[in-house]
Scaffold this motif. Structure first.
Motif, mmCIF file in Angstrom:
data_model
loop_
_atom_site.group_PDB
_atom_site.id
_atom_site.type_symbol
_atom_site.label_atom_id
_atom_site.label_comp_id
_atom_site.label_asym_id
_atom_site.label_seq_id
_atom_site.Cartn_x
_atom_site.Cartn_y
_atom_site.Cartn_z
ATOM 1 N N ARG A 35 37.070 49.453 37.962
ATOM 2 C CA ARG A 35 37.893 48.330 38.412
ATOM 3 C C ARG A 35 37.281 47.695 39.654
ATOM 4 O O ARG A 35 36.800 48.381 40.548
ATOM 5 N N ALA A 36 37.326 46.373 39.684
ATOM 6 C CA ALA A 36 36.847 45.622 40.846
ATOM 7 C C ALA A 36 37.858 44.534 41.177
ATOM 8 O O ALA A 36 38.403 43.892 40.281
ATOM 9 N N PHE A 37 38.099 44.342 42.456
ATOM 10 C CA PHE A 37 38.942 43.251 42.935
ATOM 11 C C PHE A 37 38.027 42.215 43.565
ATOM 12 O O PHE A 37 37.197 42.548 44.410
ATOM 13 N N VAL A 38 38.180 40.968 43.142
ATOM 14 C CA VAL A 38 37.319 39.896 43.634
ATOM 15 C C VAL A 38 38.202 38.769 44.165
ATOM 16 O O VAL A 38 39.005 38.209 43.413
ATOM 17 N N PRO A 39 38.068 38.425 45.450
ATOM 18 C CA PRO A 39 38.834 37.292 45.979
ATOM 19 C C PRO A 39 38.526 36.019 45.192
ATOM 20 O O PRO A 39 37.399 35.820 44.729
ATOM 21 N N ARG A 40 39.514 35.183 45.038
ATOM 22 C CA ARG A 40 39.383 33.977 44.214
ATOM 23 C C ARG A 40 38.179 33.120 44.616
ATOM 24 O O ARG A 40 37.486 32.574 43.770
ATOM 25 N N ALA A 41 37.903 32.986 45.892
ATOM 26 C CA ALA A 41 36.817 32.115 46.354
ATOM 27 C C ALA A 41 35.453 32.814 46.383
ATOM 28 O O ALA A 41 34.451 32.183 46.690
ATOM 29 N N ALA A 42 35.409 34.076 46.055
ATOM 30 C CA ALA A 42 34.157 34.839 46.151
ATOM 31 C C ALA A 42 33.295 34.678 44.901
ATOM 32 O O ALA A 42 33.756 34.218 43.858
ATOM 33 N N SER A 43 32.050 35.068 45.041
ATOM 34 C CA SER A 43 31.121 35.123 43.914
ATOM 35 C C SER A 43 30.921 36.579 43.525
ATOM 36 O O SER A 43 31.005 37.471 44.364
ATOM 37 N N LEU A 44 30.638 36.793 42.263
ATOM 38 C CA LEU A 44 30.411 38.138 41.750
ATOM 39 C C LEU A 44 29.060 38.160 41.053
ATOM 40 O O LEU A 44 28.808 37.332 40.172
ATOM 41 N N PRO A 45 28.168 39.074 41.420
ATOM 42 C CA PRO A 45 26.876 39.129 40.737
ATOM 43 C C PRO A 45 27.027 39.661 39.309
ATOM 44 O O PRO A 45 27.841 40.539 39.040
ATOM 45 N N SER A 46 26.231 39.121 38.433
ATOM 46 C CA SER A 46 26.241 39.523 37.029
ATOM 47 C C SER A 46 25.678 40.933 36.865
ATOM 48 O O SER A 46 24.807 41.358 37.623
ATOM 49 N N ILE A 47 26.165 41.627 35.851
ATOM 50 C CA ILE A 47 25.572 42.917 35.494
ATOM 51 C C ILE A 47 24.612 42.758 34.315
ATOM 52 O O ILE A 47 24.065 43.734 33.820
ATOM 53 N N SER A 48 24.390 41.512 33.874
ATOM 54 C CA SER A 48 23.549 41.288 32.691
ATOM 55 C C SER A 48 22.085 41.664 32.923
ATOM 56 O O SER A 48 21.342 41.831 31.964
ATOM 57 N N GLY A 49 21.681 41.832 34.165
ATOM 58 C CA GLY A 49 20.334 42.315 34.439
ATOM 59 C C GLY A 49 20.170 43.776 34.065
ATOM 60 O O GLY A 49 19.073 44.239 33.771
ATOM 61 N N VAL A 50 21.285 44.501 34.051
ATOM 62 C CA VAL A 50 21.281 45.921 33.696
ATOM 63 C C VAL A 50 21.813 46.120 32.278
ATOM 64 O O VAL A 50 21.281 46.911 31.506
ATOM 65 N N CYS A 51 22.877 45.403 31.946
ATOM 66 C CA CYS A 51 23.499 45.451 30.614
ATOM 67 C C CYS A 51 23.418 44.042 30.036
ATOM 68 O O CYS A 51 24.344 43.238 30.205
ATOM 69 N N PHE A 52 22.308 43.737 29.372
ATOM 70 C CA PHE A 52 22.043 42.369 28.927
ATOM 71 C C PHE A 52 23.195 41.760 28.140
ATOM 72 O O PHE A 52 23.563 40.603 28.345
ATOM 73 N N CYS A 53 23.801 42.531 27.247
ATOM 74 C CA CYS A 53 24.848 41.977 26.378
ATOM 75 C C CYS A 53 26.086 41.531 27.155
ATOM 76 O O CYS A 53 26.921 40.807 26.620
ATOM 77 N N ALA A 54 26.195 41.897 28.412
ATOM 78 C CA ALA A 54 27.336 41.475 29.231
ATOM 79 C C ALA A 54 27.342 39.967 29.459
ATOM 80 O O ALA A 54 28.374 39.400 29.818
#
Length: 87
Positions: A35-54
């Motif tokens: 689980r991750a909580f992300v503030p509405r105005a924040a950016s979240l880095p992709s995990i597709s570099g590790v799990c491409f299908c994401a």
């Protein structure tokens, strides 16, 4: 999480001032959810570099929830589900 882990999907919940994301993985036949909580105005880095299908689910979350997910391996720029100009 070891080498036997397999990405399954992401669940995103809109919690007014933030997003609550669950990353679901199959680990040796059991589901592990992170689980991750992300503030509405924040950016979240992709995990597709590790799990491409994401990249597919990340594009969907980005488009449907407006969450700024950065560095997606294949970024549809908000047009995964609908082509530009279609509503």
């Amino acid at each position: 999480m070891g080498a036997g882990a397999r990405f399954m999907t992401i669940t995103c919940l809109d919690q007014d001032d933030r997003f609550e994301l669950y990353y679901h993985f199959d680990v040796d036949g059991s589901v592990l959810s992170l689980r991750a909580f992300v503030p509405r105005a924040a950016s979240l880095p992709s995990i597709s570099g590790v799990c491409f299908c994401a990249f597919l689910v990340e594009n969907e979350v980005k488009e449907l929830f407006g969450l700024n997910i950065t560095d997606i391996a294949i970024d549809y720029k908000g047009h995964l589900l609908l082509a530009e100009g279609m509503t």
